[in-house]
Design a protein around this motif. Sequence first.
Motif, PDB file in Angstrom:
ATOM      1  N   GLY A 209       6.856 -21.021 -72.599  1.00  0.00           N
ATOM      2  CA  GLY A 209       6.782 -21.259 -71.053  1.00  0.00           C
ATOM      3  C   GLY A 209       5.515 -20.442 -70.625  1.00  0.00           C
ATOM      4  O   GLY A 209       4.810 -20.788 -69.673  1.00  0.00           O
TER       5      GLY A 209
ATOM      6  N   ARG B 174       2.353 -22.265 -69.056  1.00  0.00           N
ATOM      7  CA  ARG B 174       2.021 -22.332 -67.605  1.00  0.00           C
ATOM      8  C   ARG B 174       0.665 -21.807 -67.359  1.00  0.00           C
ATOM      9  O   ARG B 174       0.063 -22.130 -66.613  1.00  0.00           O
ATOM     10  CB  ARG B 174       3.069 -21.205 -67.180  1.00  0.00           C
ATOM     11  CG  ARG B 174       3.112 -21.068 -65.759  1.00  0.00           C
ATOM     12  CD  ARG B 174       4.394 -20.464 -65.101  1.00  0.00           C
ATOM     13  NE  ARG B 174       4.578 -19.156 -65.782  1.00  0.00           N
ATOM     14  CZ  ARG B 174       5.866 -18.635 -65.834  1.00  0.00           C
ATOM     15  NH1 ARG B 174       6.798 -19.195 -64.952  1.00  0.00           N
ATOM     16  NH2 ARG B 174       6.120 -17.438 -66.251  1.00  0.00           N
TER      17      ARG B 174
ATOM     18  N   GLN C 293       7.407 -18.018 -59.312  1.00  0.00           N
ATOM     19  CA  GLN C 293       7.477 -19.693 -59.192  1.00  0.00           C
ATOM     20  C   GLN C 293       8.936 -19.977 -58.577  1.00  0.00           C
ATOM     21  O   GLN C 293       9.883 -19.717 -59.148  1.00  0.00           O
ATOM     22  CB  GLN C 293       7.438 -19.956 -60.783  1.00  0.00           C
ATOM     23  CG  GLN C 293       6.197 -19.457 -61.540  1.00  0.00           C
ATOM     24  CD  GLN C 293       5.220 -20.589 -61.673  1.00  0.00           C
ATOM     25  OE1 GLN C 293       5.275 -21.601 -62.292  1.00  0.00           O
ATOM     26  NE2 GLN C 293       4.160 -20.246 -60.677  1.00  0.00           N
TER      27      GLN C 293
ATOM     28  N   VAL D 251       9.485 -25.004 -69.188  1.00  0.00           N
ATOM     29  CA  VAL D 251       8.245 -25.507 -68.959  1.00  0.00           C
ATOM     30  C   VAL D 251       8.258 -26.854 -67.987  1.00  0.00           C
ATOM     31  O   VAL D 251       7.642 -26.857 -67.259  1.00  0.00           O
ATOM     32  CB  VAL D 251       7.677 -25.812 -70.276  1.00  0.00           C
ATOM     33  CG1 VAL D 251       6.419 -26.596 -70.047  1.00  0.00           C
ATOM     34  CG2 VAL D 251       7.305 -24.520 -71.155  1.00  0.00           C
TER      35      VAL D 251
ATOM     36  N   CYS E 115       3.784 -27.317 -55.931  1.00  0.00           N
ATOM     37  CA  CYS E 115       2.488 -27.202 -56.382  1.00  0.00           C
ATOM     38  C   CYS E 115       1.388 -27.309 -55.346  1.00  0.00           C
ATOM     39  O   CYS E 115       1.075 -28.582 -55.269  1.00  0.00           O
ATOM     40  CB  CYS E 115       2.157 -27.757 -57.762  1.00  0.00           C
ATOM     41  SG  CYS E 115       0.626 -27.301 -58.677  1.00  0.00           S
TER      42      CYS E 115
END
Length: 578
Positions: A265, A269, A374, A496, A565
């Motif tokens: 991940g 990322r 995140q 992920v 995002c």
Amino acid sequence: MLKGKKVIALIQARCTSTRLPKKHFRYIGHKMLIDWVVDRLKNVNEIDEIIISTTGDISDVSLKTYAEKKKIGFYGYDGDINDVVGRHYNAVKNKNADYIVIISGDCPLIHEKFIKEQLYTLEQGYSYTRPSTICIHEGIDSYSMDCVKFLNDNSKTSYERENYGVIIRENLNLVKIGFIDLDKKYTENIFRISVDNMADLRFMNEVYYKLKSENKEFNIDNVFELVEKDRNLLDINSHVQQKKRGEKTYKFLIKTEASKEKGLGHLKRMMVLGQYLNENKNNGVIYVINKDETAKSILEDEGYIYDYSDGETEEELIELINNYKSDILVIDVQKLEGSTGYNFKNIKDKTNIKKIVLIDKYIKDDFVDVMIIQGIQSDEFEEEVKGNDKVLYGLNCVFINNDFRKIRRSIKDEIVISFGGTDVNNVTTKIINLINSLDINKCYTYKIILGPYFKYIKEFQKELKNFKYNYEIVINPNNMADEIKNCKLGIIFYGVSFYEFKFLGIPTIDIVSDRIYENEFMKISKLGIGNYCGTKYKLNSEKIEHYMNNIPVDCNLRLLGLKICDFEYIYNKIVEVL
């Protein structure tokens, strides 16, 4: 020779490109980028001499070696490395040339026929030639020698000295210009044919190998024909934003890691972030990874795309920062301890790094400038960081790559089961066992996605023998977006692809890695973009059965008032006050 007139082609090249260092020596198919340029120029009979025009900087010595090997000319300018006008003028001022063709060294699809048209137009008494309208041809301009001298005498500002010929492109009455009319295919089909960054290189290699499979040459006309048949090829680099006048760019060094034990991940990322930094914002990106074959293979599987070095200790990191002359350090590692227990004050004291950015880590340290957490966070965390401008968190701080941004969904009766690259707790097998015991009232196909380092194959296969539903197994997919784009429901773990399902609006059953994260997952459920159904230790079979029998329509983020995002927001925060 052109009717007794001497023609010199100058290849404009440097090895210190911020976005794609040493790009001229990167491969497109079986040849380096600069080979394509030089070999095409050698096919133009009207050109008498080819010279690589570069700087006197030590970094460009490799271009001199290359020129000697190819038996072409070389000129290294000992003036200001950004003075392109002075460089080119000095390269040809004593060559008794009549016409000069300026060729960008990063344009492998230069068109020999177009160069000839420019030269024969100059022969009619013009000082400079250009197409009569915007066209596909990048990186090819032709001038009389008098015009080259005029540019050197009259380009005054740093912008004019750095951008060759800009004073006459912006003031068309300064010299006598011969306009060239082109076939409409060169003016209507405009896409990127120069190589400025990672995406452009991907595009070139993709079209090269597709043409090779059809036994066709890699040239601009065949690329036109190929793109006309497959417009999806343009998606590879259509998102690239050209560098704007006055735009600042930076060198990012990204420290991250991957392994069978740590998962994939962090690195995956950071590849998404690096792609945005490089392709959308014109920055330089280099990775520092742990000394592990897993991490190395992930980057190298992408072939020509990513630059990286090995490094784990603070001393190694400092050395690499100084070697690369980095502006911004981004760190995304599993734990800030052991070999990755950095002293951020020491890093800043021993380098010229301007900012340090941590991903998914919150620490109280005056020498860390930005912390990006995140996704959704607990109430306790939000209370603690309230008013702290250094901390960014929420759905807009999730990184989603371009594959998912381009998806067009077509929903099928398909349920995807995905628990990451390693699934160290073998949740996949547990879920298969559980689903087999449930009463599901509709016939679905179950797509089971296994990561490359899933090590419970025997237990998994044993459980599958008793599985009463239709299924498909996908191991280490090349493109996760393609695998999940049509599913009706995802059964997933935090990792992920967790937020990618949410980004596409796919309803999900969410399994939590540990009870300490329950608060965040309950908040995600309340937002309407997930359904919390227990931890890896204790799956809630009643909830799972209920959600599988009552799958809602897709989640519309816009209607929910949510955005997953926002790279523009993240980027502006990172480079703020630089």
